[in-house]
Design an enzyme around this catalytic site. Sequence first.
Site, PDB file in Angstrom:
ATOM      1  NE  ARG A  83      -3.505  -1.225   2.835  1.00  0.00           N
ATOM      2  CZ  ARG A  83      -3.710  -1.099   4.144  1.00  0.00           C
ATOM      3  NH1 ARG A  83      -3.756   0.075   4.711  1.00  0.00           N
ATOM      4  NH2 ARG A  83      -3.863  -2.154   4.884  1.00  0.00           N
ATOM      5  NE  ARG A 108     -10.543   7.820  -2.957  1.00  0.00           N
ATOM      6  CZ  ARG A 108     -11.791   8.057  -2.593  1.00  0.00           C
ATOM      7  NH1 ARG A 108     -12.474   8.996  -3.185  1.00  0.00           N
ATOM      8  NH2 ARG A 108     -12.355   7.331  -1.651  1.00  0.00           N
ATOM      9  CE1 TYR A 161     -12.820  -6.788   3.007  1.00  0.00           C
ATOM     10  CE2 TYR A 161     -11.018  -8.198   2.291  1.00  0.00           C
ATOM     11  CZ  TYR A 161     -11.484  -7.135   3.041  1.00  0.00           C
ATOM     12  OH  TYR A 161     -10.620  -6.427   3.831  1.00  0.00           O
ATOM     13  NE  ARG A 208      -7.212   6.207   3.134  1.00  0.00           N
ATOM     14  CZ  ARG A 208      -7.921   5.395   3.895  1.00  0.00           C
ATOM     15  NH1 ARG A 208      -9.072   5.786   4.356  1.00  0.00           N
ATOM     16  NH2 ARG A 208      -7.468   4.214   4.202  1.00  0.00           N
ATOM     17  CG  ASP A 265      -9.225  -2.492  -3.322  1.00  0.00           C
ATOM     18  OD1 ASP A 265      -8.607  -1.849  -2.456  1.00  0.00           O
ATOM     19  OD2 ASP A 265      -9.987  -3.435  -3.031  1.00  0.00           O
TER      20      ASP A 265
HETATM   21  O1  CP3 Z   1      -0.054  -0.328  -2.651  1.00  0.00           O
HETATM   22  C1  CP3 Z   1      -0.576   0.392  -3.499  1.00  0.00           C
HETATM   23  O2  CP3 Z   1      -0.231   1.563  -3.684  1.00  0.00           O
HETATM   24  C2  CP3 Z   1      -1.664  -0.189  -4.391  1.00  0.00           C
HETATM   25  C3  CP3 Z   1      -2.963   0.019  -3.959  1.00  0.00           C
HETATM   26  C4  CP3 Z   1      -3.744  -0.953  -3.078  1.00  0.00           C
HETATM   27  C5  CP3 Z   1      -5.024  -0.579  -2.622  1.00  0.00           C
HETATM   28  N1  CP3 Z   1      -5.611  -1.672  -2.056  1.00  0.00           N
HETATM   29  C6  CP3 Z   1      -5.626   0.765  -2.799  1.00  0.00           C
HETATM   30  C7  CP3 Z   1      -6.646   1.198  -1.827  1.00  0.00           C
HETATM   31  C8  CP3 Z   1      -3.522  -2.275  -2.687  1.00  0.00           C
HETATM   32  C9  CP3 Z   1      -2.271  -3.143  -2.864  1.00  0.00           C
HETATM   33  C10 CP3 Z   1      -4.733  -2.723  -2.053  1.00  0.00           C
HETATM   34  C11 CP3 Z   1      -4.944  -4.104  -1.573  1.00  0.00           C
HETATM   35  C12 CP3 Z   1      -6.071  -4.375  -0.660  1.00  0.00           C
HETATM   36  N2  CP3 Z   1      -7.346  -3.872  -0.685  1.00  0.00           N
HETATM   37  C13 CP3 Z   1      -6.030  -5.337   0.381  1.00  0.00           C
HETATM   38  C14 CP3 Z   1      -4.863  -6.234   0.674  1.00  0.00           C
HETATM   39  C15 CP3 Z   1      -3.741  -5.477   1.268  1.00  0.00           C
HETATM   40  C16 CP3 Z   1      -3.870  -5.226   2.712  1.00  0.00           C
HETATM   41  O3  CP3 Z   1      -4.014  -4.063   3.057  1.00  0.00           O
HETATM   42  O4  CP3 Z   1      -3.793  -6.173   3.452  1.00  0.00           O
HETATM   43  C17 CP3 Z   1      -7.301  -5.333   1.022  1.00  0.00           C
HETATM   44  C18 CP3 Z   1      -7.679  -6.175   2.205  1.00  0.00           C
HETATM   45  C19 CP3 Z   1      -8.123  -4.416   0.319  1.00  0.00           C
HETATM   46  C20 CP3 Z   1      -9.578  -4.112   0.551  1.00  0.00           C
HETATM   47  C21 CP3 Z   1      -9.748  -2.704   0.872  1.00  0.00           C
HETATM   48  N3  CP3 Z   1      -9.729  -1.672  -0.059  1.00  0.00           N
HETATM   49  C22 CP3 Z   1      -9.960  -2.132   2.144  1.00  0.00           C
HETATM   50  C23 CP3 Z   1     -10.042  -2.908   3.432  1.00  0.00           C
HETATM   51  C24 CP3 Z   1     -10.043  -0.737   1.962  1.00  0.00           C
HETATM   52  C25 CP3 Z   1     -10.311   0.295   3.012  1.00  0.00           C
HETATM   53  C26 CP3 Z   1      -8.965   0.635   3.580  1.00  0.00           C
HETATM   54  C27 CP3 Z   1      -9.023   1.737   4.547  1.00  0.00           C
HETATM   55  O5  CP3 Z   1      -8.034   1.864   5.258  1.00  0.00           O
HETATM   56  O6  CP3 Z   1     -10.052   2.477   4.594  1.00  0.00           O
HETATM   57  C28 CP3 Z   1      -9.877  -0.461   0.588  1.00  0.00           C
HETATM   58  C29 CP3 Z   1      -9.868   0.864  -0.077  1.00  0.00           C
HETATM   59  C30 CP3 Z   1      -8.530   1.285  -0.609  1.00  0.00           C
HETATM   60  N4  CP3 Z   1      -7.779   0.511  -1.467  1.00  0.00           N
HETATM   61  C31 CP3 Z   1      -7.860   2.528  -0.404  1.00  0.00           C
HETATM   62  C32 CP3 Z   1      -6.690   2.491  -1.188  1.00  0.00           C
HETATM   63  C33 CP3 Z   1      -5.667   3.583  -1.395  1.00  0.00           C
HETATM   64  C34 CP3 Z   1      -8.385   3.706   0.384  1.00  0.00           C
HETATM   65  C35 CP3 Z   1      -9.325   4.357  -0.587  1.00  0.00           C
HETATM   66  C36 CP3 Z   1      -9.522   5.828  -0.433  1.00  0.00           C
HETATM   67  O7  CP3 Z   1     -10.392   6.184   0.341  1.00  0.00           O
HETATM   68  O8  CP3 Z   1      -8.866   6.589  -1.169  1.00  0.00           O
END
Ligand code: CP3
Length: 318
Positions: free
Chosen positions: A2, A15, A129, A6, A51
């Site tokens: 990640r 965003r 999920y 943010r 994602d």
């Molecule tokens: O690393 C990177 O820059 C690539 C982007 C990336 C995202 N999601 C963008 C994202 C990656 C590698 C993921 C993987 C992901 N998504 C996982 C596995 C990795 C981990 O964290 O264990 C999981 C479980 C998800 C599912 C997911 N998507 C969740 C739980 C959330 C909410 C996260 C939060 O903290 O609120 C997301 C949304 C998400 N995916 C965001 C980002 C940057 C936040 C979105 C935003 O509001 O801009």
Amino acid sequence: MRQAGRYLPGYRAIRSQMDFRTLCKTPELAAKVSIQPVDILGVDAAVIFSDILVLLEAMGLAVDFETGDGPRIQKPIRSLNDIKTLHPPDVGKNLCYTGDAIRLTVKALSDRNIPVIGFAGAPFTLACYAIDGKTSRDFNKTKRFMYENPGAFVQLLHRLADGIADHLQTQIEAGAAAVQLFDTWGGILSRETYRAFALPALQRVIQPLKVLRSPIILYLNGSAPHLETMAETGADVLSVDWRLPLSQVRQRVGKKVVLQGNLDPCALYAPPAAIARATRAMLMDHPGKGLIANLGHGMLPDIPVAHVQAFVKAVKAF
Ligand code: CP3
């Protein structure tokens, strides 16, 4: 782990103009956001912006990304009949934007020799999920389904595994130099149930990708009970959380695999000098080759950019 997101003001600016799905599905912008961490942090690779849940959407489960407290599946899976409604993702049509974003990112980084990393969720984590419908502390609905209806659960894992393999293949063909599988919630399973359910599904993803010769990274949060199992999946790199020292991880998995990790992301809340000390200690615990320095999980949204830079600087200095 990640990298984008943010904690970066440049990400928040883009965003604020659009929702998360539009950002994922607009290759020019996804490429821009993927490159930001390379410029700002000096990391050695770019992770493509996307994602793990976009694949569920392409297989027929609508996802709401704009809930305010994490993504939600609109109609989670509750029965074998629901599983039968999942269709192959038709990646060329429904997920072509990921390939396009990878091609643009690879092109933009080609003169700097920076590889691009693709990714997908692992079968068990995507099943979490699909069934629970959102992030949960213990994913009890998923575990209940697994224990009540193991045959149907295996069918779900297999359907997901085939979709994941397709998705990763198109990412590799688009130019991803490596791909990472996120088994973020594998840590909620016992050693036995992880071996019985998650391992065969992971092998089903990884086996057909081997001919493409792109390294496959497997991340598991809460990996301690599952390290030996991870080494049996066929993954080339095991990415681990922060709970065990790397020297102990290495002892248990042998020398054939590369390790990735494993600083606690919360350690980045410490002052930069302490971050540098903790990073050096981590690296000294795994002397020699075969380590990709990284965090043990994703970046948190309120970590100061200067602290992430301190981590990268300490790795490079070492
Ligand atoms: O690393 C990177 O820059 C690539 C982007 C990336 C995202 N999601 C963008 C994202 C990656 C590698 C993921 C993987 C992901 N998504 C996982 C596995 C990795 C981990 O964290 O264990 C999981 C479980 C998800 C599912 C997911 N998507 C969740 C739980 C959330 C909410 C996260 C939060 O903290 O609120 C997301 C949304 C998400 N995916 C965001 C980002 C940057 C936040 C979105 C935003 O509001 O801009």
